[in-house]
Design a protein around this motif. Structure first.
Motif: not given
Length: 159
Positions: A40-44, A65-72, A76-80
């Motif tokens: 759910t958080e991933y979709e949001r 700045a917000y976009l850069e951190v959110l993409e990271a 991380r979620y994708d990798t895990q």
């Protein structure tokens, strides 16, 4: 009571927050930057990234700045949760990225410089994008170029 070295007081934290750009704080109120732990958080997060990516080049410093951190955090979620198999064909990777971004073939065509090339790549008729197209895809999706390259010894494109 003694302060720890480097400890911040409540007023210094409030001052630091007040110094952040308003757009950054607005986005933080919508989706606070913290580890993504559920689908759910991933979709949001994906929806916010997509919305901001559509305005690429027109974002202010706070939004960037917000976009850069959110993409990271999303990466991380994708990798895990979705580790990439090294034998995934470039066309499959592209289809997944396009789907996640909610892009149409026309939008991908505009990015690549040719709707025909976009269609051929998505259908698998072409096995990998050109070098120029790979550069555009990497810039747009913030991924490594190796995702769009065939392994050494794989059959080459007919196009």
């Amino acid at each position: 009571m003694r302060k720890r070295p480097g400890a911040r007081t409540k007023s210094s934290i409030s001052a630091s927050i007040a110094a952040l750009p308003r757009s950054y704080l607005t986005l933080m109120a919508e989706f606070p930057l913290r580890p993504i732990r559920s689908g759910t958080e991933y979709e949001r997060a994906t929806k916010i990234i997509h919305r901001l990516a559509l305005r690429e080049g027109k974002l202010d410093n706070g939004e960037e700045a917000y976009l850069e951190v959110l993409e990271a955090l999303l990466e991380r979620y994708d990798t895990q949760h979705f580790p990439m198999d090294e034998d995934v064909p470039p066309t499959r990777v592209l289809r997944m990225l396009v789907e996640q971004a909610g892009m149409s073939v026309t939008e991908l065509g505009a990015l690549l410089g040719s709707k025909g090339a976009a269609s051929e790549l998505l259908s698998g008729k072409r096995k990998e994008p050109s070098k120029a197209q790979i550069a555009r895809l990497c810039a747009r999706f913030k991924v490594d170029a190796s995702l769009f390259l065939l392994p050494v010894g794989a059959p080459a494109n007919a196009a």
